[in-house]
Design a protein around this motif. Structure first.
Motif, PDB file in Angstrom:
ATOM      1  N   THR A  68       1.017  -1.378   0.059  1.00 34.05           N
ATOM      2  CA  THR A  68       0.073   0.198  -0.049  1.00 34.05           C
ATOM      3  C   THR A  68       0.971   1.357   0.108  1.00 34.05           C
ATOM      4  N   VAL A  79       3.549   0.558   2.327  1.00 25.43           N
ATOM      5  CA  VAL A  79       3.645  -0.541   3.680  1.00 25.43           C
ATOM      6  C   VAL A  79       3.661  -1.981   3.030  1.00 25.43           C
ATOM      7  N   ASP A  80       4.407  -2.755   3.756  1.00 23.85           N
ATOM      8  CA  ASP A  80       4.476  -4.112   3.114  1.00 23.85           C
ATOM      9  C   ASP A  80       3.092  -4.801   3.348  1.00 23.85           C
ATOM     10  N   LEU A  82      -0.835  -4.092   4.957  1.00 23.58           N
ATOM     11  CA  LEU A  82      -2.079  -3.076   5.682  1.00 23.58           C
ATOM     12  C   LEU A  82      -3.061  -4.117   5.956  1.00 23.58           C
ATOM     13  N   LYS A  93      -6.512   0.223  11.545  1.00 19.67           N
ATOM     14  CA  LYS A  93      -5.591  -0.374  10.509  1.00 19.67           C
ATOM     15  C   LYS A  93      -4.351  -0.690  11.255  1.00 19.67           C
ATOM     16  N   HIS A  94      -3.718  -1.854  10.774  1.00 22.89           N
ATOM     17  CA  HIS A  94      -2.596  -2.588  11.532  1.00 22.89           C
ATOM     18  C   HIS A  94      -1.676  -2.556  10.275  1.00 22.89           C
ATOM     19  N   SER A  95      -0.186  -1.898  10.558  1.00 26.64           N
ATOM     20  CA  SER A  95       0.496  -1.919   9.436  1.00 26.64           C
ATOM     21  C   SER A  95       1.634  -3.133   9.794  1.00 26.64           C
ATOM     22  N   GLU A  97       5.443  -4.389   8.809  1.00 29.39           N
ATOM     23  CA  GLU A  97       6.865  -4.250   7.852  1.00 29.39           C
ATOM     24  C   GLU A  97       7.508  -5.569   8.082  1.00 29.39           C
ATOM     25  N   SER A 128       7.250   2.730  10.565  1.00 30.68           N
ATOM     26  CA  SER A 128       6.228   2.221  11.446  1.00 30.68           C
ATOM     27  C   SER A 128       5.565   3.394  12.335  1.00 30.68           C
ATOM     28  N   TYR A 131       3.658   6.114  10.318  1.00 32.36           N
ATOM     29  CA  TYR A 131       2.456   5.492   9.947  1.00 32.36           C
ATOM     30  C   TYR A 131       1.303   5.878  10.986  1.00 32.36           C
ATOM     31  N   ALA A 137      -2.260   4.384  10.299  1.00 28.67           N
ATOM     32  CA  ALA A 137      -2.256   3.091  11.041  1.00 28.67           C
ATOM     33  C   ALA A 137      -2.587   3.193  12.515  1.00 28.67           C
ATOM     34  N   THR A 140       1.048  -1.146  14.957  1.00 28.53           N
ATOM     35  CA  THR A 140       2.229  -1.503  13.913  1.00 28.53           C
ATOM     36  C   THR A 140       3.023  -2.611  14.374  1.00 28.53           C
TER      37      THR A 140
END
Length: 212
Positions: A68, A79-80, A82, A93-95, A97, A128, A131, A137, A140
């Motif tokens: 994303t 973001v790897d 999301l 939302k939870h990011s 990496e 992180s 975000y 997010a 994270t």
């Protein structure tokens, strides 16, 4: 896992559970990973299955998105993974990496650039926090995998790459970082506290980083 946990807690649990399954599969040769992209592929597939299993109500929605692109001050960040989730009361939302370093490349040759990897772990932590700061997010997680023992149990820390210490038990208490790696100028700040607690599974070490 207690089913009484709220949705955000269940998502955090699923992230860790899927990670543990992924590591076991990699360590036992069930799946192959030679770089970060393949780790992302396998992990996200397992994570999607676990997330589907922890939805306990028709009002709950969980969606997962890869790569994303977000913009902060017109600068793009990718973001790897999301995760979007809601249950009628929360909408969060939870990011995630991911970082992966293997001592051998896909061609079988020895991979260098360990200093770039160490620096990259700190940069992922910085991203992180970015975000969170900009409300991209609500939570994270950074997930790291390697088969290089020296990252975890170094024989020496006399080189500048250990500015970005990721060894077993090291506690990162935030700070400003401007030690250049790979000939590129860097300047970023980490605010949170993170402890590197590595778990060995077969020939691999893995850790989960979240701000304390």
């Amino acid at each position: 896992m207690e089913t009484t946990k709220n949705l955000s807690e269940r998502v955090s649990w699923a992230i860790e559970f899927a990670w543990n399954i992924t590591i076991e599969k990699i360590a036992n040769g069930e799946i192959r990973v030679n770089k970060e992209a393949s780790l992302q592929l396998h992990y996200s597939a397992i994570l999607k299955c676990i997330l589907d299993l922890i939805k306990f109500s028709p009002t709950e929605r969980i969606e997962i998105e890869l790569e994303t692109t977000l913009k902060v001050d017109a600068k793009p960040y990718i973001v790897d993974i999301l995760i979007f989730y809601s249950d009628g009361n929360i909408n969060e939302k939870h990011s995630i990496e991911l970082k992966c370093y293997k001592t051998l490349s896909s061609s079988g040759g020895k991979r260098g650039a360990g200093d770039i990897f160490m620096h990259g772990v700190y940069v992922d932590i910085y991203y992180s926090e970015l975000y969170l700061k900009h409300n991209f997010a609500n939570r994270t997680t950074c997930l790291i995998l390697t088969d290089y023992r020296n990252f975890i149990h170094p024989k020496s820390k006399n080189t500048k790459n250990w500015t970005y210490d990721i060894s077993q038990g090291y506690i990162l208490k935030g700070g400003n970082f401007n030690t250049s790696i790979g000939g590129k100028k860097v300047d970023f700040k980490v605010s949170g506290t993170y402890k590197f607690e590595w778990t060995q599974t077969g020939d691999y070490w893995s850790t989960i980083l979240r701000p304390e």
